[in-house]
Design a protein around this motif. Sequence first.
Motif, PDB file in Angstrom:
ATOM      1  N   LEU A 101       6.449  -1.534   2.316  1.00 42.96           N
ATOM      2  CA  LEU A 101       6.206  -1.508   0.879  1.00 42.96           C
ATOM      3  C   LEU A 101       7.179  -0.493   0.294  1.00 42.96           C
ATOM      4  CD1 LEU A 101       2.305  -1.358   0.850  1.00 42.96           C
ATOM      5  CD2 LEU A 101       3.777  -3.383   0.778  1.00 42.96           C
ATOM      6  N   GLU A 102       7.945  -0.933  -0.709  1.00 40.46           N
ATOM      7  CA  GLU A 102       8.977  -0.069  -1.279  1.00 40.46           C
ATOM      8  C   GLU A 102       9.240  -0.478  -2.721  1.00 40.46           C
ATOM      9  OE1 GLU A 102      13.620   1.186  -0.456  1.00 40.46           O
ATOM     10  OE2 GLU A 102      12.840  -0.649   0.418  1.00 40.46           O
ATOM     11  N   GLN A 103       9.419   0.501  -3.570  1.00 35.60           N
ATOM     12  CA  GLN A 103       9.682   0.230  -4.983  1.00 35.60           C
ATOM     13  C   GLN A 103      10.972  -0.562  -5.174  1.00 35.60           C
ATOM     14  OE1 GLN A 103      10.080   3.660  -7.587  1.00 35.60           O
ATOM     15  NE2 GLN A 103       9.075   2.532  -9.215  1.00 35.60           N
ATOM     16  N   GLY A 104      11.999  -0.275  -4.389  1.00 38.12           N
ATOM     17  CA  GLY A 104      13.281  -0.939  -4.547  1.00 38.12           C
ATOM     18  C   GLY A 104      13.376  -2.309  -3.905  1.00 38.12           C
ATOM     19  N   ALA A 105      12.341  -2.735  -3.176  1.00 34.56           N
ATOM     20  CA  ALA A 105      12.368  -4.037  -2.507  1.00 34.56           C
ATOM     21  C   ALA A 105      12.126  -5.157  -3.512  1.00 34.56           C
ATOM     22  CB  ALA A 105      11.317  -4.091  -1.408  1.00 34.56           C
ATOM     23  N   PRO A 106      12.708  -6.323  -3.273  1.00 31.07           N
ATOM     24  CA  PRO A 106      12.401  -7.468  -4.134  1.00 31.07           C
ATOM     25  C   PRO A 106      11.018  -8.021  -3.788  1.00 31.07           C
ATOM     26  CG  PRO A 106      13.855  -8.150  -2.367  1.00 31.07           C
ATOM     27  CD  PRO A 106      13.684  -6.648  -2.239  1.00 31.07           C
ATOM     28  N   THR A 107      10.505  -8.852  -4.649  1.00 29.70           N
ATOM     29  CA  THR A 107       9.243  -9.535  -4.367  1.00 29.70           C
ATOM     30  C   THR A 107       9.455 -10.540  -3.245  1.00 29.70           C
ATOM     31  OG1 THR A 107       8.437  -9.279  -6.609  1.00 29.70           O
ATOM     32  CG2 THR A 107       7.506 -11.075  -5.340  1.00 29.70           C
ATOM     33  N   ALA A 108       8.523 -10.571  -2.301  1.00 33.38           N
ATOM     34  CA  ALA A 108       8.555 -11.539  -1.208  1.00 33.38           C
ATOM     35  C   ALA A 108       7.265 -12.351  -1.262  1.00 33.38           C
ATOM     36  CB  ALA A 108       8.661 -10.821   0.133  1.00 33.38           C
ATOM     37  N   LEU A 109       7.301 -13.566  -0.766  1.00 35.46           N
ATOM     38  CA  LEU A 109       6.082 -14.365  -0.638  1.00 35.46           C
ATOM     39  C   LEU A 109       5.658 -14.292   0.821  1.00 35.46           C
ATOM     40  CD1 LEU A 109       3.868 -16.217  -1.574  1.00 35.46           C
ATOM     41  CD2 LEU A 109       5.487 -18.121  -1.503  1.00 35.46           C
ATOM     42  N   LEU A 110       4.618 -13.516   1.079  1.00 38.04           N
ATOM     43  CA  LEU A 110       4.093 -13.344   2.427  1.00 38.04           C
ATOM     44  C   LEU A 110       2.964 -14.339   2.659  1.00 38.04           C
ATOM     45  CD1 LEU A 110       3.694  -9.450   2.362  1.00 38.04           C
ATOM     46  CD2 LEU A 110       5.655 -10.772   3.205  1.00 38.04           C
ATOM     47  N   TYR A 111       2.892 -14.877   3.862  1.00 39.57           N
ATOM     48  CA  TYR A 111       1.780 -15.712   4.294  1.00 39.57           C
ATOM     49  C   TYR A 111       1.123 -14.979   5.451  1.00 39.57           C
ATOM     50  CZ  TYR A 111       3.656 -19.660   1.620  1.00 39.57           C
ATOM     51  OH  TYR A 111       4.103 -20.484   0.615  1.00 39.57           O
ATOM     52  N   LEU A 112      -0.144 -14.616   5.287  1.00 43.08           N
ATOM     53  CA  LEU A 112      -0.855 -13.830   6.292  1.00 43.08           C
ATOM     54  C   LEU A 112      -2.007 -14.635   6.876  1.00 43.08           C
ATOM     55  CD1 LEU A 112      -0.964 -10.495   4.272  1.00 43.08           C
ATOM     56  CD2 LEU A 112       0.626 -11.116   6.098  1.00 43.08           C
ATOM     57  N   ALA A 113      -2.102 -14.643   8.199  1.00 45.09           N
ATOM     58  CA  ALA A 113      -3.185 -15.343   8.884  1.00 45.09           C
ATOM     59  C   ALA A 113      -4.491 -14.572   8.727  1.00 45.09           C
ATOM     60  CB  ALA A 113      -2.849 -15.501  10.366  1.00 45.09           C
ATOM     61  N   VAL A 114      -5.547 -15.301   8.417  1.00 43.49           N
ATOM     62  CA  VAL A 114      -6.891 -14.721   8.323  1.00 43.49           C
ATOM     63  C   VAL A 114      -7.840 -15.579   9.142  1.00 43.49           C
ATOM     64  CG1 VAL A 114      -6.502 -13.652   6.063  1.00 43.49           C
ATOM     65  CG2 VAL A 114      -7.444 -15.956   6.178  1.00 43.49           C
ATOM     66  N   ALA A 115      -8.899 -14.980   9.648  1.00 41.26           N
ATOM     67  CA  ALA A 115      -9.868 -15.705  10.464  1.00 41.26           C
ATOM     68  C   ALA A 115     -10.846 -16.506   9.605  1.00 41.26           C
ATOM     69  CB  ALA A 115     -10.633 -14.731  11.357  1.00 41.26           C
ATOM     70  N   ASP A 116     -11.151 -16.008   8.407  1.00 42.48           N
ATOM     71  CA  ASP A 116     -12.141 -16.628   7.522  1.00 42.48           C
ATOM     72  C   ASP A 116     -11.587 -16.612   6.106  1.00 42.48           C
ATOM     73  OD1 ASP A 116     -14.345 -17.384   5.988  1.00 42.48           O
ATOM     74  OD2 ASP A 116     -15.538 -15.631   6.516  1.00 42.48           O
ATOM     75  N   ILE A 117     -10.948 -17.697   5.705  1.00 41.74           N
ATOM     76  CA  ILE A 117     -10.258 -17.720   4.417  1.00 41.74           C
ATOM     77  C   ILE A 117     -11.236 -17.617   3.247  1.00 41.74           C
ATOM     78  CG2 ILE A 117     -10.088 -20.240   4.151  1.00 41.74           C
ATOM     79  CD1 ILE A 117      -7.109 -19.682   3.284  1.00 41.74           C
ATOM     80  N   GLU A 118     -12.368 -18.325   3.326  1.00 37.37           N
ATOM     81  CA  GLU A 118     -13.339 -18.233   2.232  1.00 37.37           C
ATOM     82  C   GLU A 118     -13.915 -16.830   2.112  1.00 37.37           C
ATOM     83  OE1 GLU A 118     -13.662 -21.008   4.285  1.00 37.37           O
ATOM     84  OE2 GLU A 118     -13.426 -22.709   2.925  1.00 37.37           O
ATOM     85  N   GLY A 119     -14.258 -16.229   3.250  1.00 37.37           N
ATOM     86  CA  GLY A 119     -14.794 -14.874   3.231  1.00 37.37           C
ATOM     87  C   GLY A 119     -13.787 -13.859   2.722  1.00 37.37           C
ATOM     88  N   THR A 120     -12.528 -14.011   3.119  1.00 33.13           N
ATOM     89  CA  THR A 120     -11.483 -13.098   2.661  1.00 33.13           C
ATOM     90  C   THR A 120     -11.274 -13.229   1.162  1.00 33.13           C
ATOM     91  OG1 THR A 120     -10.393 -13.196   4.822  1.00 33.13           O
ATOM     92  CG2 THR A 120      -9.069 -12.408   2.954  1.00 33.13           C
ATOM     93  N   VAL A 121     -11.222 -14.463   0.667  1.00 31.13           N
ATOM     94  CA  VAL A 121     -11.045 -14.677  -0.775  1.00 31.13           C
ATOM     95  C   VAL A 121     -12.239 -14.113  -1.540  1.00 31.13           C
ATOM     96  CG1 VAL A 121     -10.943 -16.466  -2.572  1.00 31.13           C
ATOM     97  CG2 VAL A 121      -9.447 -16.611  -0.574  1.00 31.13           C
ATOM     98  N   ALA A 122     -13.443 -14.324  -1.046  1.00 33.42           N
ATOM     99  CA  ALA A 122     -14.638 -13.802  -1.724  1.00 33.42           C
ATOM    100  C   ALA A 122     -14.607 -12.270  -1.767  1.00 33.42           C
ATOM    101  CB  ALA A 122     -15.900 -14.291  -1.025  1.00 33.42           C
ATOM    102  N   ARG A 123     -14.219 -11.651  -0.668  1.00 34.25           N
ATOM    103  CA  ARG A 123     -14.153 -10.181  -0.619  1.00 34.25           C
ATOM    104  C   ARG A 123     -13.103  -9.656  -1.586  1.00 34.25           C
ATOM    105  NH1 ARG A 123     -10.953  -6.845   2.049  1.00 34.25           N
ATOM    106  NH2 ARG A 123     -10.133  -8.410   3.487  1.00 34.25           N
ATOM    107  N   LEU A 124     -11.932 -10.287  -1.602  1.00 26.90           N
ATOM    108  CA  LEU A 124     -10.872  -9.856  -2.512  1.00 26.90           C
ATOM    109  C   LEU A 124     -11.270 -10.072  -3.973  1.00 26.90           C
ATOM    110  CD1 LEU A 124      -7.749 -11.153  -0.567  1.00 26.90           C
ATOM    111  CD2 LEU A 124      -8.466  -8.774  -0.868  1.00 26.90           C
TER     112      LEU A 124
END
Length: 121
Positions: free
Chosen positions: A49-72
Amino acid sequence: MRLVQVAQHAEDLGRAARWYADLLGAEPLATFDPPGLVFFDLGGTRLLLEQGAPTALLYLAVADIEGTVARLRGAGTEIRSEPHVIFAHPDDTLGPAGTQEWQAFVVDSEGNLVGLVEQRA
């Protein structure tokens, strides 16, 4: 050859570090301030994570997508796209054969789009 590091734009390093620590369930590996660098481990690949870095589109693996989205969502994160099936894996070319690829998209604390991925039987 292997991927060593990806960088993501972070206007406010402290805020971004807290957001990613919550998402990843892990504290940063290292912080160097100055010059303003925060590192996380993504399964052997460093997330910078850096202020001078460009925006990137990251794809991160999660075990429980619904649970992760609900928590976020509960923590105030903007959900750009709810969990949905992208495609099925007929063989093991891109994922385990016989699974479905589910994805959702959220916006991190710095306005960057982040993809969440679950491979589900």
